[in-house]
Design an enzyme around this catalytic site. Structure first.
Site, mmCIF file in Angstrom:
data_model
loop_
_atom_site.group_PDB
_atom_site.id
_atom_site.type_symbol
_atom_site.label_atom_id
_atom_site.label_comp_id
_atom_site.label_asym_id
_atom_site.label_seq_id
_atom_site.Cartn_x
_atom_site.Cartn_y
_atom_site.Cartn_z
ATOM 1 N N SER A 15 0.831 -1.201 0.000
ATOM 2 C CA SER A 15 0.000 0.000 0.000
ATOM 3 C C SER A 15 0.864 1.249 0.000
ATOM 4 C CB SER A 15 -0.862 -0.029 1.262
ATOM 5 O OG SER A 15 -1.443 1.229 1.477
ATOM 6 N N TYR A 48 -1.462 -0.550 10.600
ATOM 7 C CA TYR A 48 -1.710 -1.193 9.299
ATOM 8 C C TYR A 48 -0.521 -0.995 8.353
ATOM 9 C CZ TYR A 48 -3.571 -1.674 4.564
ATOM 10 O OH TYR A 48 -3.745 -2.006 3.248
ATOM 11 N N LYS A 81 2.295 -3.774 6.664
ATOM 12 C CA LYS A 81 2.619 -3.910 5.234
ATOM 13 C C LYS A 81 4.129 -3.784 5.022
ATOM 14 C CE LYS A 81 -1.395 -4.642 3.398
ATOM 15 N NZ LYS A 81 -1.701 -5.927 2.752
HETATM 16 P P1 NAD Z 1 -10.868 -7.045 1.203
HETATM 17 O O1 NAD Z 1 -11.061 -7.017 2.679
HETATM 18 O O2 NAD Z 1 -12.062 -6.802 0.343
HETATM 19 O O3 NAD Z 1 -10.194 -8.401 0.751
HETATM 20 C C1 NAD Z 1 -9.325 -9.133 1.597
HETATM 21 C C2 NAD Z 1 -9.791 -10.583 1.557
HETATM 22 O O4 NAD Z 1 -8.944 -11.341 2.442
HETATM 23 C C3 NAD Z 1 -11.226 -10.755 2.062
HETATM 24 O O5 NAD Z 1 -11.947 -11.572 1.142
HETATM 25 C C4 NAD Z 1 -11.068 -11.455 3.404
HETATM 26 O O6 NAD Z 1 -12.164 -12.293 3.716
HETATM 27 C C5 NAD Z 1 -9.757 -12.220 3.209
HETATM 28 N N1 NAD Z 1 -9.059 -12.509 4.452
HETATM 29 C C6 NAD Z 1 -8.823 -11.660 5.487
HETATM 30 N N2 NAD Z 1 -8.140 -12.308 6.463
HETATM 31 C C7 NAD Z 1 -7.939 -13.579 6.031
HETATM 32 C C8 NAD Z 1 -7.312 -14.721 6.586
HETATM 33 N N3 NAD Z 1 -6.755 -14.687 7.800
HETATM 34 N N4 NAD Z 1 -7.301 -15.863 5.868
HETATM 35 C C9 NAD Z 1 -7.881 -15.913 4.635
HETATM 36 N N5 NAD Z 1 -8.492 -14.864 4.061
HETATM 37 C C10 NAD Z 1 -8.519 -13.713 4.749
HETATM 38 O O7 NAD Z 1 -9.732 -5.973 0.865
HETATM 39 P P2 NAD Z 1 -9.244 -5.412 -0.543
HETATM 40 O O8 NAD Z 1 -9.607 -3.984 -0.598
HETATM 41 O O9 NAD Z 1 -9.639 -6.324 -1.634
HETATM 42 O O10 NAD Z 1 -7.667 -5.469 -0.319
HETATM 43 C C11 NAD Z 1 -6.879 -6.573 -0.734
HETATM 44 C C12 NAD Z 1 -5.459 -6.361 -0.282
HETATM 45 O O11 NAD Z 1 -4.989 -5.121 -0.807
HETATM 46 C C13 NAD Z 1 -5.298 -6.260 1.232
HETATM 47 O O12 NAD Z 1 -4.095 -6.915 1.592
HETATM 48 C C14 NAD Z 1 -5.202 -4.773 1.478
HETATM 49 O O13 NAD Z 1 -4.459 -4.486 2.643
HETATM 50 C C15 NAD Z 1 -4.476 -4.312 0.232
HETATM 51 N N6 NAD Z 1 -4.726 -2.904 -0.084
HETATM 52 C C16 NAD Z 1 -6.017 -2.455 -0.229
HETATM 53 C C17 NAD Z 1 -6.254 -1.117 -0.509
HETATM 54 C C18 NAD Z 1 -7.666 -0.582 -0.621
HETATM 55 O O14 NAD Z 1 -7.841 0.629 -0.514
HETATM 56 N N7 NAD Z 1 -8.681 -1.410 -0.825
HETATM 57 C C19 NAD Z 1 -5.175 -0.230 -0.670
HETATM 58 C C20 NAD Z 1 -3.876 -0.729 -0.547
HETATM 59 C C21 NAD Z 1 -3.666 -2.066 -0.254
#
Ligand code: NAD
Ligand code: UDP
Length: 341
Positions: A124, A148, A152
């Site tokens: 991120s 958070y 990362k």
């Molecule tokens: P999201 O919460 O929609 O997706 C994450 C998925 O991981 C979910 O389906 C959740 O059920 C699953 N999950 C969580 N903990 C788990 C575990 N212990 N075991 C198995 N599955 C698990 O989030 P997103 O927005 O799709 O983000 C995906 C990734 O991208 C994350 O790592 C997030 O930190 C990173 N990210 C997101 C953003 C954003 O703004 N959405 C920005 C930068 C980075």
């Protein structure tokens, strides 16, 4: 390629699955649905017109994960699974370190058991912290200001050390770290999109719920920032562009060794007021809003330098603000309660 996708049922994961399946890859999803619905996977298969394998399990369960990986024999892993709510991380840091850092360690152990040495990781822009200059390039110092963000950065360090050690041991590995800026929008079908649980903490899902009438008004967190209109500026990236960056990274991982880092954004800054105006146009009415105090820990501005992804991955964002807000509104208006409706 055969691609194991952790967190594939989530917001970014589900859109990436559509692009992977459309590009002809075989996928197997791992998700415990801590923050997603299995319905997302049903819809992904419908959009792509192809089936996908999936397992409901926690990435911290190394033995179960290793068994799935050994059965599927992935060429590469895309690692989305994690916890991502900044405020929740401050309240419950141990859960964030357990899932985001411990979960990454567990996944690497499972990959070793299955002889897989290629990984693409969801990092991120928050790893950069207070900007020393803008736009952030990949060499900007890392000083995350939240739990958070620190999870990362730690996961990035682990992946870097792991890839280096494998290289020294003669079993070359590739770790591609993608630092996302602010993903928004939805698939053009309006069938999949972001479905946050509880009150959204981020601007775009909050705005979308104001537009459906589920929330009364947007609170603009400060109009006295040192920006042209006084509201915070971010680099929003269409989730379908972001999904395609993973397909490009996968191709890169097939040839690369060691660790590579890429910003994934558009390079263009959009203020809260500009976003409110754009989303109001898409929704067809002026959306209620009020000025609220600044949010603790917020930045005035965040923007990506995207040249490296363009040069090495051959990827650049294709969609602009109009496609972001129109696709978000298509998803939200057709699914006002997300997958629960
Ligand atoms: P999201 O919460 O929609 O997706 C994450 C998925 O991981 C979910 O389906 C959740 O059920 C699953 N999950 C969580 N903990 C788990 C575990 N212990 N075991 C198995 N599955 C698990 O989030 P997103 O927005 O799709 O983000 C995906 C990734 O991208 C994350 O790592 C997030 O930190 C990173 N990210 C997101 C953003 C954003 O703004 N959405 C920005 C930068 C980075
Ligand atoms: N923001 C806002 N009201 C909200 C949520 C966010 O004014 O209800 C502002 C926030 O202050 C920032 C921008 O919108 O300037 C993007 O915030 P978000 O939480 O979506 O992303 P991040 O700050 O994590 O980049």
């Amino acid at each position: 390629m055969r691609v194991l996708v952790t967190g594939g049922a989530g917001y970014i994961g589900s859109h990436t699955l559509v692009e992977l399946l459309s590009a002809g890859h075989e996928v197997c999803v791992i998700d415990n649905h801590a923050n997603s619905s299995p319905e997302a996977l049903v819809r992904v298969a419908g959009i792509a017109g192809r089936d996908l394998g999936s397992h409901v399990l926690d990435i911290r369960d190394t033995a179960a994960l290793a068994a799935v990986a050994q059965g599927f024999r992935p060429d590469a892993v895309i690692h989305f699974a994690g916890l991502k709510a900044v405020g929740e991380g401050e309240e419950n840091p141990l859960a964030y370190y357990e899932v985001n850092v411990g979960g990454t360690l567990s996944l690497l152990r499972a990959m070793e058991a299955a002889g897989c040495g290629r990984i693409i990781f969801s990092s991120s822009a928050t790893v950069y912290g207070m900007p020393q200059y803008l736009p952030y390039d990949e060499d900007h110092p890392l000083a995350p200001v939240s739990v958070y963000g620190r999870t990362k950065r730690q996961a990035e360090d682990i992946l870097r050390d792991w890839a280096a050690a494998r290289g020294r041991a003669g079993a070359p590995a590739a770790a591609i770290l993608l630092r996302y800026f602010n993903p928004t929008g939805a698939h053009e079908s309006g069938r999949i999109g972001e479905d946050p649980r509880g009150e959204p903490q981020n601007l775009m899902p909050y705005l979308a719920q104001v537009a459906t009438g589920r929330r009364a008004a947007l609170r603009i967190f400060g109009d006295d920032w040192p920006t042209p209109d006084g509201t915070g500026i971010r680099d929003y990236i269409h989730v379908v562009d972001l999904a395609r960056a993973h397909v490009a990274a996968l191709e890169r991982a097939a040839q690369a060794t060691g660790t590579e880092v890429y910003n994934i954004g558009t390079g263009r800054g959009v203020s809260v007021r500009e976003m409110l105006a754009a989303f109001s146009r898409a929704a067809g009415r002026a959306l209620p809003h009020e000025i609220a105090p600044r949010r603790p820990g917020d930045l005035a501005e965040s923007r990506a330098a995207c040249a490296r992804a363009a040069e090495v991955l051959g990827w650049r964002a294709e969609y602009g603000l109009t496609e972001m807000v129109e696709s978000l509104w298509r998803w939200q208006s057709a699914n006002p309660d997300g997958y629960g409706g």
